[in-house]
Design a protein around this motif. Structure first.
Motif, PDB file in Angstrom:
ATOM      1  N   ALA A 317       0.830  -1.211   0.000  1.00  0.00           N
ATOM      2  CA  ALA A 317       0.000   0.000   0.000  1.00  0.00           C
ATOM      3  C   ALA A 317       0.862   1.258   0.000  1.00  0.00           C
ATOM      4  CB  ALA A 317      -0.926  -0.009   1.215  1.00  0.00           C
ATOM      5  N   TYR A 318       1.953   1.240   0.748  1.00  0.00           N
ATOM      6  CA  TYR A 318       2.850   2.390   0.790  1.00  0.00           C
ATOM      7  C   TYR A 318       3.534   2.612  -0.558  1.00  0.00           C
ATOM      8  CZ  TYR A 318       2.749   2.921   5.943  1.00  0.00           C
ATOM      9  OH  TYR A 318       2.393   3.161   7.239  1.00  0.00           O
ATOM     10  N   LEU A 319       3.986   1.528  -1.182  1.00  0.00           N
ATOM     11  CA  LEU A 319       4.610   1.669  -2.499  1.00  0.00           C
ATOM     12  C   LEU A 319       3.621   2.267  -3.500  1.00  0.00           C
ATOM     13  CD1 LEU A 319       6.549  -1.718  -2.693  1.00  0.00           C
ATOM     14  CD2 LEU A 319       7.577   0.556  -2.532  1.00  0.00           C
ATOM     15  N   ALA A 320       2.391   1.768  -3.467  1.00  0.00           N
ATOM     16  CA  ALA A 320       1.384   2.252  -4.405  1.00  0.00           C
ATOM     17  C   ALA A 320       1.019   3.708  -4.136  1.00  0.00           C
ATOM     18  CB  ALA A 320       0.132   1.382  -4.324  1.00  0.00           C
ATOM     19  N   ALA A 321       1.170   4.157  -2.891  1.00  0.00           N
ATOM     20  CA  ALA A 321       0.768   5.515  -2.509  1.00  0.00           C
ATOM     21  C   ALA A 321       1.677   6.593  -3.083  1.00  0.00           C
ATOM     22  CB  ALA A 321       0.725   5.634  -0.984  1.00  0.00           C
ATOM     23  N   GLY A 322       2.875   6.205  -3.521  1.00  0.00           N
ATOM     24  CA  GLY A 322       3.734   7.173  -4.179  1.00  0.00           C
ATOM     25  C   GLY A 322       4.496   8.102  -3.255  1.00  0.00           C
ATOM     26  N   ARG A 323       4.757   7.649  -2.015  1.00  0.00           N
ATOM     27  CA  ARG A 323       5.566   8.419  -1.083  1.00  0.00           C
ATOM     28  C   ARG A 323       6.820   7.607  -0.739  1.00  0.00           C
ATOM     29  NH1 ARG A 323       4.892  12.520  -2.280  1.00  0.00           N
ATOM     30  NH2 ARG A 323       5.648  13.481  -0.342  1.00  0.00           N
ATOM     31  N   PRO A 324       7.926   8.252  -0.382  1.00  0.00           N
ATOM     32  CA  PRO A 324       9.117   7.502   0.039  1.00  0.00           C
ATOM     33  C   PRO A 324       8.798   6.621   1.247  1.00  0.00           C
ATOM     34  CG  PRO A 324       9.650   9.816  -0.316  1.00  0.00           C
ATOM     35  CD  PRO A 324       8.160   9.715  -0.376  1.00  0.00           C
ATOM     36  N   VAL A 325       9.440   5.462   1.297  1.00  0.00           N
ATOM     37  CA  VAL A 325       9.169   4.488   2.361  1.00  0.00           C
ATOM     38  C   VAL A 325      10.408   4.304   3.222  1.00  0.00           C
ATOM     39  CG1 VAL A 325       8.468   2.124   2.864  1.00  0.00           C
ATOM     40  CG2 VAL A 325       7.504   3.302   0.877  1.00  0.00           C
ATOM     41  N   LEU A 326      10.204   4.356   4.536  1.00  0.00           N
ATOM     42  CA  LEU A 326      11.248   4.010   5.497  1.00  0.00           C
ATOM     43  C   LEU A 326      10.882   2.635   6.049  1.00  0.00           C
ATOM     44  CD1 LEU A 326      12.629   6.337   8.346  1.00  0.00           C
ATOM     45  CD2 LEU A 326      12.851   3.862   8.276  1.00  0.00           C
ATOM     46  N   ALA A 327      11.609   1.617   5.628  1.00  0.00           N
ATOM     47  CA  ALA A 327      11.271   0.236   5.964  1.00  0.00           C
ATOM     48  C   ALA A 327      12.171  -0.270   7.088  1.00  0.00           C
ATOM     49  CB  ALA A 327      11.395  -0.660   4.735  1.00  0.00           C
ATOM     50  N   ALA A 328      11.727  -0.074   8.330  1.00  0.00           N
ATOM     51  CA  ALA A 328      12.435  -0.600   9.494  1.00  0.00           C
ATOM     52  C   ALA A 328      11.810  -1.948   9.822  1.00  0.00           C
ATOM     53  CB  ALA A 328      12.333   0.370  10.665  1.00  0.00           C
ATOM     54  N   VAL A 329      12.162  -2.927   9.026  1.00  0.00           N
ATOM     55  CA  VAL A 329      11.503  -4.226   9.077  1.00  0.00           C
ATOM     56  C   VAL A 329      12.476  -5.266   8.558  1.00  0.00           C
ATOM     57  CG1 VAL A 329      10.496  -4.054   6.760  1.00  0.00           C
ATOM     58  CG2 VAL A 329       9.238  -5.282   8.551  1.00  0.00           C
ATOM     59  N   GLY A 330      12.086  -6.544   8.631  1.00  0.00           N
ATOM     60  CA  GLY A 330      12.980  -7.636   8.268  1.00  0.00           C
ATOM     61  C   GLY A 330      13.431  -7.638   6.817  1.00  0.00           C
ATOM     62  N   ARG A 331      14.265  -8.590   6.505  1.00  0.00           N
ATOM     63  CA  ARG A 331      15.022  -8.640   5.253  1.00  0.00           C
ATOM     64  C   ARG A 331      14.161  -8.532   3.992  1.00  0.00           C
ATOM     65  NH1 ARG A 331      16.913 -13.818   5.710  1.00  0.00           N
ATOM     66  NH2 ARG A 331      14.996 -14.474   4.661  1.00  0.00           N
ATOM     67  N   ASP A 332      13.135  -9.365   3.868  1.00  0.00           N
ATOM     68  CA  ASP A 332      12.418  -9.439   2.588  1.00  0.00           C
ATOM     69  C   ASP A 332      11.641  -8.164   2.283  1.00  0.00           C
ATOM     70  OD1 ASP A 332      13.469 -11.939   2.324  1.00  0.00           O
ATOM     71  OD2 ASP A 332      11.566 -12.967   2.006  1.00  0.00           O
ATOM     72  N   ALA A 333      11.012  -7.565   3.291  1.00  0.00           N
ATOM     73  CA  ALA A 333      10.263  -6.323   3.057  1.00  0.00           C
ATOM     74  C   ALA A 333      11.207  -5.177   2.735  1.00  0.00           C
ATOM     75  CB  ALA A 333       9.395  -5.994   4.268  1.00  0.00           C
ATOM     76  N   SER A 334      12.314  -5.075   3.469  1.00  0.00           N
ATOM     77  CA  SER A 334      13.291  -4.012   3.184  1.00  0.00           C
ATOM     78  C   SER A 334      13.861  -4.156   1.782  1.00  0.00           C
ATOM     79  CB  SER A 334      14.425  -4.049   4.213  1.00  0.00           C
ATOM     80  OG  SER A 334      13.979  -3.604   5.468  1.00  0.00           O
ATOM     81  N   ARG A 335      14.170  -5.394   1.392  1.00  0.00           N
ATOM     82  CA  ARG A 335      14.718  -5.621   0.054  1.00  0.00           C
ATOM     83  C   ARG A 335      13.726  -5.230  -1.031  1.00  0.00           C
ATOM     84  NH1 ARG A 335      17.795 -11.505   0.696  1.00  0.00           N
ATOM     85  NH2 ARG A 335      19.612 -10.724   1.848  1.00  0.00           N
ATOM     86  N   LEU A 336      12.448  -5.461  -0.772  1.00  0.00           N
ATOM     87  CA  LEU A 336      11.434  -5.118  -1.768  1.00  0.00           C
ATOM     88  C   LEU A 336      11.389  -3.604  -1.978  1.00  0.00           C
ATOM     89  CD1 LEU A 336       9.308  -6.664  -3.475  1.00  0.00           C
ATOM     90  CD2 LEU A 336       7.634  -6.086  -1.716  1.00  0.00           C
ATOM     91  N   VAL A 337      11.444  -2.846  -0.875  1.00  0.00           N
ATOM     92  CA  VAL A 337      11.445  -1.387  -0.965  1.00  0.00           C
ATOM     93  C   VAL A 337      12.698  -0.893  -1.679  1.00  0.00           C
ATOM     94  CG1 VAL A 337      11.561   0.746   0.395  1.00  0.00           C
ATOM     95  CG2 VAL A 337       9.956  -1.056   1.039  1.00  0.00           C
ATOM     96  N   GLU A 338      13.833  -1.477  -1.334  1.00  0.00           N
ATOM     97  CA  GLU A 338      15.087  -1.048  -1.951  1.00  0.00           C
ATOM     98  C   GLU A 338      15.158  -1.466  -3.421  1.00  0.00           C
ATOM     99  OE1 GLU A 338      17.890  -2.701   0.777  1.00  0.00           O
ATOM    100  OE2 GLU A 338      17.823  -0.940   2.103  1.00  0.00           O
ATOM    101  N   LEU A 339      14.616  -2.651  -3.742  1.00  0.00           N
ATOM    102  CA  LEU A 339      14.561  -3.096  -5.134  1.00  0.00           C
ATOM    103  C   LEU A 339      13.738  -2.132  -5.979  1.00  0.00           C
ATOM    104  CD1 LEU A 339      15.165  -5.349  -7.253  1.00  0.00           C
ATOM    105  CD2 LEU A 339      13.048  -6.462  -6.507  1.00  0.00           C
ATOM    106  N   ALA A 340      12.678  -1.608  -5.387  1.00  0.00           N
ATOM    107  CA  ALA A 340      11.840  -0.641  -6.103  1.00  0.00           C
ATOM    108  C   ALA A 340      12.517   0.724  -6.225  1.00  0.00           C
ATOM    109  CB  ALA A 340      10.507  -0.480  -5.369  1.00  0.00           C
ATOM    110  N   GLY A 341      13.576   0.953  -5.439  1.00  0.00           N
ATOM    111  CA  GLY A 341      14.205   2.272  -5.418  1.00  0.00           C
ATOM    112  C   GLY A 341      13.292   3.308  -4.797  1.00  0.00           C
ATOM    113  N   ALA A 342      12.443   2.853  -3.847  1.00  0.00           N
ATOM    114  CA  ALA A 342      11.366   3.692  -3.324  1.00  0.00           C
ATOM    115  C   ALA A 342      11.623   4.209  -1.916  1.00  0.00           C
ATOM    116  CB  ALA A 342      10.057   2.899  -3.338  1.00  0.00           C
ATOM    117  N   GLY A 343      12.802   3.951  -1.365  1.00  0.00           N
ATOM    118  CA  GLY A 343      13.046   4.416  -0.017  1.00  0.00           C
ATOM    119  C   GLY A 343      14.278   3.784   0.587  1.00  0.00           C
ATOM    120  N   LEU A 344      14.301   3.758   1.908  1.00  0.00           N
ATOM    121  CA  LEU A 344      15.448   3.237   2.644  1.00  0.00           C
ATOM    122  C   LEU A 344      15.010   2.129   3.585  1.00  0.00           C
ATOM    123  CD1 LEU A 344      17.149   6.599   3.724  1.00  0.00           C
ATOM    124  CD2 LEU A 344      17.667   5.206   1.702  1.00  0.00           C
TER     125      LEU A 344
END
Length: 404
Positions: A317-344
């Motif tokens: 939902a955050y990725l779709a919302a079009g805002r930068p994401v701060l993913a302070a969460v485990g490996r797979d979710a953080s990697r997904l955000v970073e793979l998208a180039g959508a946040g840290l």
């Protein structure tokens, strides 16, 4: 194909793997029906307009639904939660085993339904697919509801449910690897990411409506959702206290409700009164409007091995919302955000790491943050959207039917 969605949870409960999933499959020409219970999740109370009865047939958005009785409960009592799961399994047995015969059965998450699905496969030669959203018994014990004697029992149920499924689908690469390490053959394993509730997505680009009170003049890092023990947001409040000393304009905003909200507000008053803001929970459309004004959206879960391969639903939902994401969460979710180039991404449960990531985002120029948001939206629609996911599920269903 004729497809039965066998799920204890269904619309109007907030489960997107029910009517929205079925509706899209039907749009593509499949005959899809749902076997489910009476809506009571997450509060444990039957929804207005429903009452538990022997059978109820209804249709939502053109999808035929058969509801069977269950004991409504979603509290912390082991006995009552067990009664909830067992009652649905028992009541659904007859319509599953003697009712409409599909080409394939889709089983949503609960391994308690795997035994009946495997029995149906043996008696009527109908293959089934398991959609694993929570890894049992790990999630049961993580919730605090597990007892030592339960582990062996649940593991045996899991082996049967997964072992006889034509395909087993995990929601992340890490979950698939874990299932493989527990004996599920890789040839039967697939990874399909979840999508989000797309009916609730903003219909316009840029901020919607007036700026919320308290946002003006701040860099707002917004957490939206449940404030429970699993989210461990005390670490985020600690991070706010650290940031306040050097970058007081960086504000952490908490929107929602939950069992930990009161204690979080007390903690914030003590250590970060000037740069924390608590907003009430609100309907999805209003929540999306607030999110559109955030400078960054925060995901946070406890730092636990189980959550290394968990992808919280708000990630999509955050990725779709079009805002930068701060993913302070485990490996797979953080990697997904970073793979998208959508946040840290940063280490969950670590106030210093969360504070540093928030300051880093705040230090970027507006154009770079806007680019992150655009990349997130593009990635969601290219890789994670409902249409993309359903295409993958069609492939899995076809494989299951061919496997049988």
């Amino acid at each position: 194909m004729k497809i039965l969605l066998y799920t204890q949870f269904c619309t109007p409960e907030p489960i997107f793997k029910s009517v929205p999933f079925a509706r899209e499959l039907r749009r593509r020409g499949h005959d899809v029906r749902i076997l489910t219970g009476f809506p009571n999740y997450p509060g444990g109370n039957v929804y207005p307009g429903y009452r538990v009865r022997w059978r109820q047939r209804e249709e939502i958005d053109g999808v035929p639904i058969l509801r069977v009785p269950l004991y409504p409960s979603h509290g912390e009592s082991i006995a009552l939660r067990g009664a909830n799961y067992a009652s649905f399994a028992a009541a659904s047995a007859l319509p599953l085993l003697a009712g409409w015969r599909p080409d394939v059965v889709y089983v949503y998450n609960l391994v308690t339904l795997g035994f009946l699905a495997s029995l149906n496969a043996s008696l009527r030669d109908v293959p089934y697919v398991m959609d694993v959203q929570d890894l049992w018994p790990d999630s049961v014990f993580q919730s605090g509801m597990g007892r030592p004697w339960m582990r062996a029992v649940i593991e045996r149920i899991c082996r049967r449910a997964y072992g006889r499924a034509a395909r087993v689908v995990g929601l992340s690469p890490g979950m698939v690897e874990t299932l493989a390490s527990r004996g599920v053959e890789r040839s039967r394993l697939r990874c399909i990411y979840n999508w989000c509730d797309e009916q609730g997505l903003p219909t316009q680009s840029g901020p919607a409506g007036p700026r919320p009170p308290g946002f003006e003049g701040r860099f707002n890092v917004l957490y939206a959702g449940n404030m429970g023990t699993v989210q461990a947001l005390d670490a985020v409040v600690e991070a706010a206290g650290r940031v306040a000393r050097t970058r007081p304009e960086v504000q952490f905003v908490f929107m929602g409700k939950g069992v930990m909200r009161h204690s979080l507000e007390e903690q914030a008053r003590r250590i970060a009164p000037a740069n924390t803001l608590f907003l009430e929970a609100r309907p999805l459309a209003d929540a999306n409007a607030v999110m559109s004004h955030a400078d960054a959206l925060l995901i946070h879960l406890q730092s636990k091995p189980l959550f290394e391969f968990t992808i919280p639903s708000k990630t999509q939902a955050y990725l779709a919302a079009g805002r930068p994401v701060l993913a302070a969460v485990g490996r797979d979710a953080s990697r997904l955000v970073e793979l998208a180039g959508a946040g840290l991404g940063c280490e969950p449960g670590n106030p210093d790491a969360i504070a540093a990531a928030a300051v880093r985002l705040a230090s970027l120029d507006v154009a770079e943050r806007e680019a992150m948001g655009r990349r997130g939206t593009e990635f969601y629609h290219r890789e994670l959207a409902l249409g993309v996911g359903v295409t993958h599920w069609e492939e899995v269903f076809a494989e299951a039917v061919g496997h049988a």
